[in-house]
Structure formats: structure tokens, C-alpha cells
Design a protein around this motif. Structure first.
Motif, short mmCIF file in Angstrom:
data_model
loop_
_atom_site.label_atom_id
_atom_site.label_comp_id
_atom_site.label_asym_id
_atom_site.label_seq_id
_atom_site.Cartn_x
_atom_site.Cartn_y
_atom_site.Cartn_z
N LYS A 50 0.42 72.84 51.01
CA LYS A 50 0.92 71.35 50.68
C LYS A 50 1.93 70.67 51.35
CE LYS A 50 -2.70 71.50 47.68
NZ LYS A 50 -3.77 70.84 47.30
N ALA A 51 2.01 69.33 50.97
CA ALA A 51 2.99 68.36 51.17
C ALA A 51 3.92 68.02 50.18
CB ALA A 51 2.59 67.30 52.06
N ALA A 52 5.26 67.67 50.11
CA ALA A 52 5.98 67.40 49.10
C ALA A 52 7.02 66.41 49.66
CB ALA A 52 6.77 68.61 48.47
N LEU A 53 7.65 65.69 48.51
CA LEU A 53 8.72 64.80 48.73
C LEU A 53 9.75 65.21 47.87
CD1 LEU A 53 10.04 61.80 49.97
CD2 LEU A 53 8.75 60.90 48.14
N VAL A 54 10.83 65.38 48.47
CA VAL A 54 12.11 65.55 47.41
C VAL A 54 13.23 64.67 47.67
CG1 VAL A 54 13.59 67.60 46.82
CG2 VAL A 54 11.61 68.03 47.72
N THR A 55 13.50 64.05 46.57
CA THR A 55 14.69 63.28 46.63
C THR A 55 16.06 63.81 46.32
OG1 THR A 55 14.29 62.67 44.11
CG2 THR A 55 13.23 61.35 45.89
N GLY A 56 17.09 63.29 46.71
CA GLY A 56 18.13 63.88 46.72
C GLY A 56 18.51 65.22 47.21
N ALA A 57 17.90 65.23 48.36
CA ALA A 57 17.53 66.81 48.77
C ALA A 57 18.48 67.28 49.82
CB ALA A 57 16.35 66.76 49.76
N SER A 58 19.98 66.80 50.20
CA SER A 58 20.78 67.06 50.81
C SER A 58 21.97 68.09 50.33
CB SER A 58 21.81 65.91 51.30
OG SER A 58 22.46 65.17 50.29
N ARG A 59 21.80 68.19 48.91
CA ARG A 59 22.46 69.33 48.09
C ARG A 59 21.99 69.42 46.64
NH1 ARG A 59 26.59 66.48 44.87
NH2 ARG A 59 26.18 64.30 44.85
N GLY A 60 22.66 70.44 45.92
CA GLY A 60 22.45 70.66 44.79
C GLY A 60 21.00 70.82 44.35
N ILE A 61 20.58 70.33 43.10
CA ILE A 61 19.17 70.55 42.56
C ILE A 61 18.12 70.05 43.64
CG2 ILE A 61 17.60 69.88 40.93
CD1 ILE A 61 20.11 69.43 39.09
N GLY A 62 18.42 69.12 44.45
CA GLY A 62 17.39 68.71 45.35
C GLY A 62 17.16 69.60 46.35
N ALA A 63 18.25 69.96 47.13
CA ALA A 63 18.13 71.19 48.12
C ALA A 63 17.49 72.29 47.38
CB ALA A 63 19.60 71.37 48.78
N ALA A 64 17.91 73.03 46.32
CA ALA A 64 17.39 73.96 45.68
C ALA A 64 15.78 73.68 45.43
CB ALA A 64 18.16 74.50 44.58
N ARG A 107 4.86 71.19 54.35
CA ARG A 107 5.47 70.05 54.95
C ARG A 107 6.13 69.38 53.81
NH1 ARG A 107 7.20 67.32 58.75
NH2 ARG A 107 6.75 65.24 58.91
N LEU A 108 7.66 69.16 54.03
CA LEU A 108 8.66 68.68 53.18
C LEU A 108 9.26 67.45 53.79
CD1 LEU A 108 8.96 72.00 52.65
CD2 LEU A 108 9.87 70.80 50.76
N THR A 109 9.24 66.40 53.05
CA THR A 109 9.79 65.19 53.52
C THR A 109 11.19 64.95 52.59
OG1 THR A 109 8.18 63.98 54.51
CG2 THR A 109 10.03 62.74 53.66
N LEU A 110 12.41 65.03 52.90
CA LEU A 110 13.49 64.95 52.31
C LEU A 110 13.97 63.60 52.17
CD1 LEU A 110 14.95 68.25 53.44
CD2 LEU A 110 13.27 68.15 51.91
N GLN A 111 14.58 63.01 51.04
CA GLN A 111 15.20 61.89 50.89
C GLN A 111 16.77 61.94 50.74
OE1 GLN A 111 16.98 60.98 47.76
NE2 GLN A 111 18.02 59.33 48.89
N TYR A 112 17.68 61.44 51.50
CA TYR A 112 19.12 61.59 51.23
C TYR A 112 19.77 60.24 51.37
CZ TYR A 112 19.81 60.71 56.30
OH TYR A 112 19.81 60.10 57.51
N ASN A 113 20.83 60.03 50.65
CA ASN A 113 21.70 58.73 50.78
C ASN A 113 22.56 58.68 51.93
OD1 ASN A 113 22.57 56.11 50.41
ND2 ASN A 113 23.64 56.67 48.19
N LEU A 114 23.66 59.65 51.79
CA LEU A 114 24.74 59.52 52.82
C LEU A 114 25.00 60.89 53.42
CD1 LEU A 114 27.37 57.63 50.40
CD2 LEU A 114 25.99 56.58 52.08
N ASN A 115 24.66 61.97 52.95
CA ASN A 115 24.88 63.41 53.52
C ASN A 115 23.83 63.94 54.48
OD1 ASN A 115 25.87 65.81 54.07
ND2 ASN A 115 25.82 66.68 51.94
N ARG A 116 24.04 63.14 55.80
CA ARG A 116 23.01 63.47 56.85
C ARG A 116 23.27 64.88 57.30
NH1 ARG A 116 18.11 62.26 59.34
NH2 ARG A 116 18.06 63.53 61.05
#
Length: 79
Positions: A8-22, A34-43
Motif C-alpha cells: 500500500k501507499a501512505a501519506l504521513v504528516t510531520g514526518a521529519s521527527r518524533g511521532i511522524g517519523a516513528a 510507498r510513503l509520501t512524507l510532509q515536513y515544514n522546516l526540517n529538510r
């Protein structure tokens, strides 16, 4: 029992650290391919997470968006 997440595919928000990364890591280990990760500032953080997902055999990409802002949320939804 078949794993419903295999392939399957998934979209994860806040994925640059913490709960999103986990969450992204747990999804990859559960069979999401297939994962698409959203991040704000932490490239750098999201790049590190993506590298780990790829080691798990998943494909990963990232989208930068500030989901706390209407314009950022709309741009994210248009992706």
C-alpha cells in the motif's frame, strides 16, 4: 493472516521527527511500500527518515508544506 498494508501507499504528516517519523517507520515495517512524507522546516530530518525507509525497502518522497497556514495547506492538497 495477510497483512492489509502490504504494497500500500501512505501519506504521513510531520514526518521529519518524533511521532511522524516513528509512524512512517512503523508503516514501512508493516509492508507499506510507498510513503509520501510532509515536513515544514526540517529538510535534513525528513531526508534522514527517507533514507531509513528506503533501507526498509520502501519508496519515499517528501513534500514541504506549512499545514498551519491556509495557503500552505491548500498547496499541499493540490500536490
Amino acid at each position: 493472516m495477510d497483512n492489509e498494508l502490504n504494497g500500500k501507499a501512505a501519506l504521513v504528516t510531520g514526518a521529519s521527527r518524533g511521532i511522524g517519523a516513528a509512524t512512517a517507520g512503523a508503516l514501512a515495517r508493516a509492508g507499506v511500500r510507498r510513503l509520501t512524507l510532509q515536513y515544514n522546516l526540517n529538510r535534513d530530518g525528513v531526508e534522514e527518515v527517507m533514507a531509513g525507509l528506503r533501507r526498509e525497502g520502501a519508496e519515499a518522497d517528501a513534500i514541504q508544506a506549512d499545514l498551519g497556514d491556509n495557503a500552505g495547506l491548500n498547496a499541499f492538497l493540490d500536490c
